[in-house]
Design an enzyme around this catalytic site. Structure first.
Site, PDB file in Angstrom:
ATOM      1  N   GLU A  59       6.134  52.862  32.852  1.00 38.66           N
ATOM      2  CA  GLU A  59       5.326  52.365  31.737  1.00 38.66           C
ATOM      3  C   GLU A  59       5.814  50.998  31.277  1.00 38.66           C
ATOM      4  O   GLU A  59       5.014  50.084  31.005  1.00 38.66           O
ATOM      5  CB  GLU A  59       5.371  53.367  30.577  1.00 38.66           C
ATOM      6  CG  GLU A  59       4.647  54.677  30.840  1.00 38.66           C
ATOM      7  CD  GLU A  59       5.439  55.640  31.703  1.00 38.66           C
ATOM      8  OE1 GLU A  59       4.871  56.672  32.107  1.00 38.66           O
ATOM      9  OE2 GLU A  59       6.627  55.364  31.979  1.00 38.66           O
ATOM     10  N   GLN A 114      27.161  51.395  33.790  1.00 41.58           N
ATOM     11  CA  GLN A 114      26.242  50.613  32.960  1.00 41.58           C
ATOM     12  C   GLN A 114      25.952  51.385  31.680  1.00 41.58           C
ATOM     13  O   GLN A 114      25.452  52.519  31.735  1.00 41.58           O
ATOM     14  CB  GLN A 114      24.946  50.343  33.731  1.00 41.58           C
ATOM     15  CG  GLN A 114      23.954  49.471  33.015  1.00 41.58           C
ATOM     16  CD  GLN A 114      22.726  49.190  33.883  1.00 41.58           C
ATOM     17  OE1 GLN A 114      22.704  49.507  35.068  1.00 41.58           O
ATOM     18  NE2 GLN A 114      21.709  48.606  33.300  1.00 41.58           N
ATOM     19  N   GLU A 166      19.349  43.669  38.879  1.00 41.77           N
ATOM     20  CA  GLU A 166      19.179  45.073  39.245  1.00 41.77           C
ATOM     21  C   GLU A 166      17.823  45.315  39.897  1.00 41.77           C
ATOM     22  O   GLU A 166      17.725  45.971  40.934  1.00 41.77           O
ATOM     23  CB  GLU A 166      19.307  45.957  37.999  1.00 41.77           C
ATOM     24  CG  GLU A 166      19.109  47.444  38.284  1.00 41.77           C
ATOM     25  CD  GLU A 166      19.211  48.297  37.033  1.00 41.77           C
ATOM     26  OE1 GLU A 166      19.469  49.494  37.169  1.00 41.77           O
ATOM     27  OE2 GLU A 166      19.029  47.757  35.922  1.00 41.77           O
ATOM     28  N   SER A 220      21.206  52.248  28.133  1.00 43.46           N
ATOM     29  CA  SER A 220      20.232  53.171  27.539  1.00 43.46           C
ATOM     30  C   SER A 220      20.866  54.085  26.498  1.00 43.46           C
ATOM     31  O   SER A 220      22.037  54.455  26.603  1.00 43.46           O
ATOM     32  CB  SER A 220      19.580  54.026  28.636  1.00 43.46           C
ATOM     33  OG  SER A 220      18.812  53.240  29.501  1.00 43.46           O
TER      34      SER A 220
END
Length: 377
Positions: free
Chosen positions: A358, A132, A250, A135
């Site tokens: 967060e 993946q 996911e 990020s």
């Protein structure tokens, strides 16, 4: 298998019995790969590939996928039963989440006929391992801020940029990639979704050494990588919608198997209470209360997509506190090498993987509870 795709209670019971028998025989023979969670452990890479092929050859891969692409043509309920029984048996249900759940489901949902024919069967056989590529160093959980660019050049896209925290990228043949194709479009609208051949020239993969000593995650660098236009999945500039569906897969993919796993952990907490002092027992009691509430919530509302960020947040925080208290109860022994110490070192990462705690709180507040959006800086 001789079952049909209807998924009635009687058929699911028969299917469950077959799954239990198959898994039991696979464990006894040593062909089954031990469960490893969402991220394929490098040490189990070869065994996991063999196990995926074994499942495919015996009719236990891609249960709800169409038979034309190598699946079994059953229902998602059958897949849910398989996941539950794999969890009970302590066996990996598939090669890796990034391939079967994320790439596979995205291609089934959005891919062209050619893409489905090219990718789906090799995913099920274990020939094609996926990673993946979402990020980035400057855009972790804020995927809308990613800077990796794919510039259209005739019949190809030229890719430049960097990704990080890409599980198993050092082994993967393909990756699901988000890159910016329309730099002048609004933040979330200029992103496209690609199926990237990891062998293309210009791709460099650098494994990252973790506190545990493992190298599960990688940095991936792209320098003038020339991708064919048919690597695009879905519409150009429409990658955000494709990616959000992938992330829902996911974060919400565990289902009932996640409840089984959680209840196993709660049983271990109860067993540990006998060796704990008053303060330790109080800490374990707090964990048990939180864990039992989460398990009940998942059982009642696990199918609701709004539960995905709730269960992800609660499970990540519970898992971290669980190993921290376990280390405290073990005392000095917790500093010695071993599986429990490794779990303690690994645990902080689960507050980051799959979206930070967060970010999950923001999603819950804004999308589930309807609170005002967080102010932009």
């Amino acid at each position: 298998m001789t079952l049909t795709a209807s998924g009635t209670d009687t058929e699911l019971d028969a299917f469950r019995a077959e799954a239990v028998q198959f898994l039991g025989e696979a464990v006894d023979s040593g062909v089954a790969c031990p469960a490893y969670g969402a991220i394929l452990v490098p040490a189990l890479h070869d065994q996991a590939r063999r196990w995926q092929r074994y499942c495919y050859d015996h009719g236990w891969a891609g249960l709800h996928w169409p038979t034309s692409f190598g699946g079994q043509g059953l229902s998602r309920a059958h897949t849910g039963v398989w996941m539950e029984e794999c969890e009970r048996a302590g066996v990996a249900p598939y090669l890796n989440l990034q391939g079967i759940v994320l790439a596979g489901e995205a291609i089934l949902r959005t891919g062209t006929q050619r893409q489905r024919e090219q990718f789906l069967r090799p995913i099920l056989t274990g020939e094609m391992l996926w990673c993946q590529l979402f990020s980035e160093p400057g855009a972790g959980s804020d995927l809308g801020g990613l800077g990796t660019a794919a510039v259209a050049d005739g019949s190809r896209f030229v890719l430049n940029g960097q990704k990080v925290w890409s599980s198993n990228a050092q082994f993967a043949e393909y990756g699901i990639l988000m890159a910016r194709t329309e730099p002048d479009a609004p933040k979330h609208r200029g992103i496209s979704f690609f199926l990237l051949d990891m062998t293309l020239p210009g791709i460099e993969v650098r494994p990252i050494t973790q506190m545990t000593g493992d190298r599960e995650f990688c940095e991936v660098f792209f320098e003038d990588v020339s991708m064919p236009a048919d690597a695009l999945l879905g519409e150009r500039g429409g990658g955000w919608g494709v990616a959000m569906a992938v992330l829902e897969d996911e974060r919400g993919g565990a289902g009932a198997s996640g409840v089984i796993s959680l209840r196993k952990r709660l049983t271990k907490m109860i067993d540990a209470a006998g060796d704990a002092g008053p303060l330790g027992r109080q800490s374990l009691a707090d964990l048990l209360a939180r864990g039992s509430a989460l398990a009940a919530l998942m059982e009642l509302h696990g199918a609701d997509p709004r539960m995905a960020p709730v269960s992800k947040l609660a499970n990540s925080e519970l898992g971290y506190d669980e190993v921290a208290i376990g280390a405290s109860l073990r005392g000095a022994e917790a500093m010695l090498a071993g599986t429990e110490t490794e779990a303690f070192l690994y645990a902080p990462g689960m507050r980051i993987a799959g979206g930070t705690s967060e970010i999950q709180r923001n999603i819950i507040g804004e999308r589930v509870l309807g609170l005002p959006r967080e102010p932009s800086v």
